[in-house]
Design a protein around this motif. Structure first.
Motif, mmCIF file in Angstrom:
data_model
loop_
_atom_site.group_PDB
_atom_site.id
_atom_site.type_symbol
_atom_site.label_atom_id
_atom_site.label_comp_id
_atom_site.label_asym_id
_atom_site.label_seq_id
_atom_site.Cartn_x
_atom_site.Cartn_y
_atom_site.Cartn_z
ATOM 1 N N LEU A 174 -0.036 1.966 1.250
ATOM 2 C CA LEU A 174 -0.846 0.840 0.763
ATOM 3 C C LEU A 174 -0.615 -0.425 1.585
ATOM 4 C CD1 LEU A 174 -0.501 1.412 -3.075
ATOM 5 C CD2 LEU A 174 -2.591 1.645 -1.714
ATOM 6 N N ASN A 175 0.571 -0.568 2.122
ATOM 7 C CA ASN A 175 0.847 -1.726 2.966
ATOM 8 C C ASN A 175 -0.041 -1.713 4.214
ATOM 9 O OD1 ASN A 175 2.484 -4.121 3.687
ATOM 10 N ND2 ASN A 175 3.173 -2.830 5.373
ATOM 11 N N THR A 176 -0.310 -0.515 4.735
ATOM 12 C CA THR A 176 -1.215 -0.390 5.877
ATOM 13 C C THR A 176 -2.619 -0.863 5.490
ATOM 14 O OG1 THR A 176 0.054 1.482 6.734
ATOM 15 C CG2 THR A 176 -2.194 1.212 7.570
ATOM 16 N N TYR A 177 -3.065 -0.477 4.300
ATOM 17 C CA TYR A 177 -4.358 -0.932 3.790
ATOM 18 C C TYR A 177 -4.399 -2.455 3.708
ATOM 19 C CZ TYR A 177 -6.375 3.549 2.238
ATOM 20 O OH TYR A 177 -6.942 4.783 2.191
ATOM 21 N N LEU A 178 -3.346 -3.029 3.126
ATOM 22 C CA LEU A 178 -3.318 -4.474 2.919
ATOM 23 C C LEU A 178 -3.354 -5.223 4.248
ATOM 24 C CD1 LEU A 178 -3.097 -6.926 1.088
ATOM 25 C CD2 LEU A 178 -0.617 -6.599 1.026
ATOM 26 N N GLU A 179 -2.604 -4.733 5.230
ATOM 27 C CA GLU A 179 -2.588 -5.398 6.531
ATOM 28 C C GLU A 179 -3.965 -5.337 7.190
ATOM 29 O OE1 GLU A 179 -0.138 -7.261 7.800
ATOM 30 O OE2 GLU A 179 0.780 -6.914 5.835
ATOM 31 N N GLU A 180 -4.665 -4.208 7.034
ATOM 32 C CA GLU A 180 -6.010 -4.099 7.597
ATOM 33 C C GLU A 180 -6.974 -5.056 6.895
ATOM 34 O OE1 GLU A 180 -7.233 -2.303 10.199
ATOM 35 O OE2 GLU A 180 -5.115 -1.885 10.643
ATOM 36 N N LEU A 181 -6.815 -5.181 5.576
ATOM 37 C CA LEU A 181 -7.675 -6.109 4.830
ATOM 38 C C LEU A 181 -7.429 -7.548 5.272
ATOM 39 C CD1 LEU A 181 -9.754 -6.548 2.578
ATOM 40 C CD2 LEU A 181 -7.850 -6.634 0.943
ATOM 41 N N LYS A 182 -6.170 -7.897 5.503
ATOM 42 C CA LYS A 182 -5.838 -9.251 5.954
ATOM 43 C C LYS A 182 -6.486 -9.556 7.300
ATOM 44 C CE LYS A 182 -1.336 -9.783 3.650
ATOM 45 N NZ LYS A 182 0.151 -9.860 3.880
#
Length: 261
Positions: A174-182
């Motif tokens: 999920l951290n990978t998802y969040l970084e992409e969203l940022k």
């Protein structure tokens, strides 16, 4: 029920938070902790700070052993030295009952940190699963989530890898998802976090309506579309094997910890 925690690290604090959220009175929770910063934090929750030497006189129903694996066996002996009739609930990963000096007085538990939100999943095992102590342990963890009673202690290693450690694997993804969203978000960080929070909670909402993952995936993908392309990439890169290898590595480490003692 009166409970005392020997060691108040992350998993112990999650259990404590869950019990307080369930309505248990802080006066019914004792803590034995040497770290001064943690002691200050525990006092802010109005929890009882206990000295090991006074265990026998305080009549706790369960003593939760929540120390590091390397300290577990000596801590168990210290408990029985000061409170010979104690019932110990061990949440220490990897240490089998046969390693302890009094295995019949030990109940093994493997909870996860979701206990803090009363959504925990905990595996329980003891030599006598009909004992009053085991029933109390079962009742304790049902206050803060779900309980899986194991019939074979060896299953604890696999449970540890899937549920105990598995949350961290999902957080990593999920951290990978969040970084992409940022990277694509023009909003401030607080707004992005709220957006992502709803994204995660929507997954739970979807699963509550339909627990078939293939069906959920089919509701999103279309033949030849973007989702199909991404899913094929995950399959080609053996996502299943990556996760299975992570589970196996965690299980192997659990077994190693047991053999190291």
């Amino acid at each position: 029920m009166k409970i005392c925690f020997l060691g108040c690290g992350n998993i112990a604090q999650a259990i404590i938070d869950g019990l307080l959220n369930d309505g248990i009175q802080p006066s019914n929770i004792g803590c034995i902790e040497r770290n001064e910063q943690r002691v200050r934090s525990l006092k802010k929750q109005d929890l009882q700070i206990v000295e090991l030497e006074n265990l026998a006189s305080l009549n706790f129903d369960l003593i939760v052993l929540a120390v590091k694996p390397k300290d577990a066996l000596s801590a168990e002996q210290s408990i029985f030295k000061h409170a010979p009739k104690a019932i110990i609930l061990s949440v220490v990963a990897g240490i089998g009952l046969e390693k302890y000096s009094q295995p019949k007085s030990i109940i093994r538990a493997m909870p996860n940190t979701a206990c803090a939100f009363r959504k925990g999943v905990t595996a329980l095992y003891a030599l006598d699963q009909n004992s009053e102590a085991f029933i109390k342990a079962n009742s304790l963890f049902r206050k803060i989530g779900h309980v899986l009673t194991l019939q074979n202690e060896d299953e604890m290693h696999r449970f540890t890898s899937i549920i105990g450690s598995g949350q961290a694997f999902l957080f990593q993804v999920l951290n990978t998802y969040l970084e992409e969203l940022k990277n694509i978000s023009s909003t401030d960080q607080a707004a992005t976090r709220l957006m992502f929070q709803d994204f995660i909670s929507s997954l739970s909402d979807s699963f509550s309506q339909d627990s078939n993952f293939e069906s959920l995936i089919n509701k999103i993908k279309s033949p030849g579309g973007t989702t199909q392309a991404g899913l094929e990439s995950l399959q080609n890169n053996n996502l299943d094997k990556i996760l299975q290898d992570a589970f196996q590595a965690a299980e192997d480490r659990s077994i190693e910890i047991s053999n190291e003692q």
